[in-house]
Design an enzyme around this catalytic site. Structure first.
Site, PDB file in Angstrom:
ATOM      1  N   HIS A 382      -6.184  -8.357 -10.824  1.00 11.67           N
ATOM      2  CA  HIS A 382      -4.906  -7.648 -10.704  1.00 11.67           C
ATOM      3  C   HIS A 382      -3.670  -8.536 -10.556  1.00 11.67           C
ATOM      4  CE1 HIS A 382      -2.654  -4.047 -10.392  1.00 11.67           C
ATOM      5  NE2 HIS A 382      -3.577  -3.321  -9.828  1.00 11.67           N
ATOM      6  N   TYR A 497       0.486   5.951  -0.204  1.00  9.20           N
ATOM      7  CA  TYR A 497       1.049   5.051  -1.216  1.00  9.20           C
ATOM      8  C   TYR A 497       0.711   5.615  -2.583  1.00  9.20           C
ATOM      9  CZ  TYR A 497       1.533   0.490  -3.721  1.00  9.20           C
ATOM     10  OH  TYR A 497       1.890  -0.533  -4.573  1.00  9.20           O
ATOM     11  N   SER A 499       1.392   4.480  -6.590  1.00 15.55           N
ATOM     12  CA  SER A 499       1.903   3.400  -7.413  1.00 15.55           C
ATOM     13  C   SER A 499       2.757   3.949  -8.553  1.00 15.55           C
ATOM     14  CB  SER A 499       0.695   2.648  -7.974  1.00 15.55           C
ATOM     15  OG  SER A 499       1.121   1.678  -8.855  1.00 15.55           O
ATOM     16  N   THR A 510       5.741  -3.028  -9.904  1.00 16.16           N
ATOM     17  CA  THR A 510       5.558  -1.642  -9.460  1.00 16.16           C
ATOM     18  C   THR A 510       6.520  -1.358  -8.321  1.00 16.16           C
ATOM     19  OG1 THR A 510       3.864  -2.311  -7.867  1.00 16.16           O
ATOM     20  CG2 THR A 510       3.090  -1.546 -10.028  1.00 16.16           C
TER      21      THR A 510
END
Length: 668
Positions: A382, A497, A499, A510
């Site tokens: 990632h 959260y 994204s 992001t």
């Protein structure tokens, strides 16, 4: 200028009524049509009239929000999570920060940003955050996205599908590197902007102005700066901070089976795709290799703590493995061939998210995993990118392999090919210390993944279409169902959260949408704790308020107007100068809002059947979800501190209640 443009962009998005789609699109999910001239040579997926990177130069810059807006948004997000006393303390600290240290840091950040117009204020700190993290990339960072099966079932054979995916991947790589891949553009009015005549016009507009030309017809080009890291790339473990490595000269594929690693060339010396029949031969050779399972599978080291892995890698190099590690790191990508059939979706999720640790190289920019029964998925590292490039790749590969497969179920592998000399099984020199390191890594891996539970749910009573008819945002309703579900199960509202991509800006990454709001808290309490006390009309009005506010948060995030990245960048700046952190950052409420118990991400794509990731905290849920036309799906993970099965029952009940109210009936 960019800030003003993004505000205008926001206005046009608002008029279009396509706000929620903008977020989905920024994630590279829909509303795109990559139609272009087909590559006549078969070497390319298509040949775009507009060069791939045509818009890159003129993309607007990611705006730094005003400090007062960030503090206002931060406090609004904190309110549903705190009691009055706690909120009073947090508000006081935030105001003190805004008028003192924060103001100075903000001015410095703006000055720094002015001097670095080639990038965004978040890009450097964000790379640093990922690469400095010392936790294993498995579970903590790498997500997966699984492919839908080919509707022509005979093409799901492991060898056939693996060959077609490898061939399509090379075609994608070649199309991208030749500048012929259709640029990533979000079209709000495709009839005007996604046309041959517009493309023929815009290609002659200089790239320093091209974004403005697209903007005039309501089209929003997206950042493609991450794409070059898709191929020939790896994350290299180093003590303290890892490095990203790319070597575009590599022409070979890395294949893993039974913990062994093999390489062979899939691009020839002239830069062309090796004949598909030859690739099929080589893969067949690997699939039929009788060598027993590797006693010391090296791949499991990539699942270790990064400092531990860095130390072991140094020892590997010292033991004479530098050249072979270079071969692994420079491979175009990694193909993992698993010898197991999948039982169900849950088994697929576990296998694609982590597997057994032995038949993976988690540090490659991405790996394609193919099981014995032809289930396919991508697992990706990632730090280099946010999935925008990976999803585009996956969409293109799925389309190409299903519409124009290069090998077929009856295709004979190339008979005259000497796979024995073309395919090289990598051999590593291991001493006792390295063998023990591999054993220990496997023990740590098994211990970590044994704690993970995954469960899935499908709500079939309705989806996007019905919600839109009720003038509600589908994403807002899914998020509200998570809030209601958690409240029903645990009796509280917690840090959440979601994204959101900021790829509409140069080097955007992001931003966070904060779906737990005062509106969702009030609405959840009404549905869960006081079901008989409100009329259907009152409940509908609450749903409408939640939807409207969530729509606003989504818009703001997509426009770079959240608060999370700004506060993160200010904190990063203070730390880099060796300053003591302001008490806003040491406030327990700041720690709590960043301890995201509900970590969520949405995905709908014709290529993807499901996606997933682990929770980001030990007492959290990792919620992958998609709102489809007439159903809603969730794929959720948890550790022992939470009960994922019960959570999904509570989410299902919440959706039942919401749809009952939308049908005009009271809830019981």
């Amino acid at each position: 200028m960019a800030h003003l443009l993004s505000m205008q962009c926001l206005a046009s998005l608002r008029k279009s009524g396509n706000l929620i789609h903008f977020r989905a699109a920024a994630l590279g999910i829909d509303k795109r049509n990559y139609s272009s001239k087909k590559g006549s040579s078969g070497e390319y997926l298509h040949q775009s009239v507009v060069p791939s990177m045509h818009y890159q130069k003129s993309l607007p810059r990611l705006p730094i929000p005003k400090l007062e807006d960030t503090i206002r948004r931060y406090l609004a997000a904190q309110k549903p999570l705190l009691d009055d006393n706690q909120f009073g303390t947090t508000e006081k600290l935030a105001r003190d920060f805004q008028n003192g240290v924060g103001k100075q840091l903000h001015e410095e950040l703006e000055a720094q940003d002015k001097n670095n117009k080639h990038t965004s204020y978040i890009s450097g700190p964000w790379f640093d955050m990922y690469l400095s993290a010392r936790d294993s990339v498995v579970l903590n960072f790498n997500p997966f996205m699984s492919f839908n099966p080919d509707l022509k079932t005979e093409y799901n054979d492991q060898l056939v599908r693996a060959t077609n995916i490898v061939c399509s991947a090379v075609r994608f790589m070649k199309t991208l590197r030749a500048g012929l891949l259709e640029p990533e553009v979000f079209h709000l009015n495709p009839a005007k902007s996604d046309t041959d005549s517009f493309k023929r016009f815009i290609r002659w507009v200089p790239s320093s102005l091209s974004w403005y030309g697209a903007y005039m017809v309501n089209a929003y080009p997206l950042d493609m700066s991450q794409y070059f890291r898709l191929f020939n790339s790896s994350r290299i473990p180093k003590r303290g901070r890892d490095e990203l490595f790319t070597d575009e000269k590599g022409r070979h594929l890395l294949v893993m089976r039974k913990g062994h690693m093999y390489v062979f060339d899939i691009v020839d010396r002239d830069g062309n795709l090796v004949k598909p029949a030859e690739i099929q031969s080589h893969l067949k050779y690997i699939l039929t290799d009788p060598t027993p399972v590797a006693a010391f599978p090296l791949g499991v080291l990539t699942s270790e703590n990064r400092d531990v892995w860095a130390g072991l890698r140094d020892k590997l190099v010292a033991a004479g493995n530098a050249e072979v590690l270079q071969v692994v790191d420079s491979a175009l990508f990694c193909l993992c061939l698993d010898d197991e059939d999948m039982r169900d979706h849950i088994h697929i999720s576990h296998n694609m998210l982590h597997g057994d640790g032995c038949n993976r190289w988690y540090d490659k920019s991405f790996s394609v995993i193919l099981t014995k029964d032809g289930q396919a998925a991508i697992n990706f590292e990632h730090s280099w990118g946010d999935g925008v490039a990976v999803l585009r790749f996956q969409n293109e590969i799925f389309k190409d392999t299903t519409e124009q497969p290069l090998v077929h179920p009856g295709s004979a592998a190339a008979a005259a090919v000497d796979s024995d000399s073309a395919v090289r099984r990598l051999q590593f020199k291991l001493d006792d210390e390295l063998e023990n390191g591999i054993k220990k890594a496997k023990e740590n891996f098994d211990s970590a993944v044994s704690k993970l539970t995954i469960d899935a749910m499908e709500f079939r009573r309705g989806g996007k279409e019905q919600l839109k008819k009720s003038k509600l945002s589908p994403d807002a309703i899914a998020q509200l169902a998570f809030q209601m579900g958690f409240l029903r199960q645990y009796g509280q509202t917690v840090a959440t959260y979601e994204s959101c991509s900021t790829a509409a800006f140069k080097h955007g990454r992001t931003e966070t949408i904060r779906p737990a709001t005062m509106h969702t808290k009030q609405c959840s309490h009404a549905f869960v704790c006081q079901p008989g006390q409100h009329s259907v009309e009152q409940l509908k009005a609450m749903l409408n308020e939640c939807s409207k506010y969530h729509g606003q948060l989504t818009k703001e995030a997509a426009m770079g107007q959240g608060f999370d990245r700004h506060l993160f960048a200010l904190r990063y700046l203070a730390s880099s100068k060796g300053q003591a952190l302001h008490s806003l950052y040491t406030d327990p409420a700041y720690a709590a809002i960043n301890h995201n118990i509900l970590s969520t991400s949405t995905l709908t794509s014709p290529a993807v059947s499901l996606g997933g990731f682990a929770p980001v905290v030990p007492d959290g849920f990792g919620v992958g979800y998609g709102v489809h036309d007439d159903w809603i799906g969730c794929n959720v993970s948890s550790y022992p501190a939470r009960n994922v099965h019960e959570f999904l029952q509570c989410v299902h009940k919440s959706l039942e209640d919401i749809f009952t109210v939308l049908e005009g009936k009271p809830i019981s």
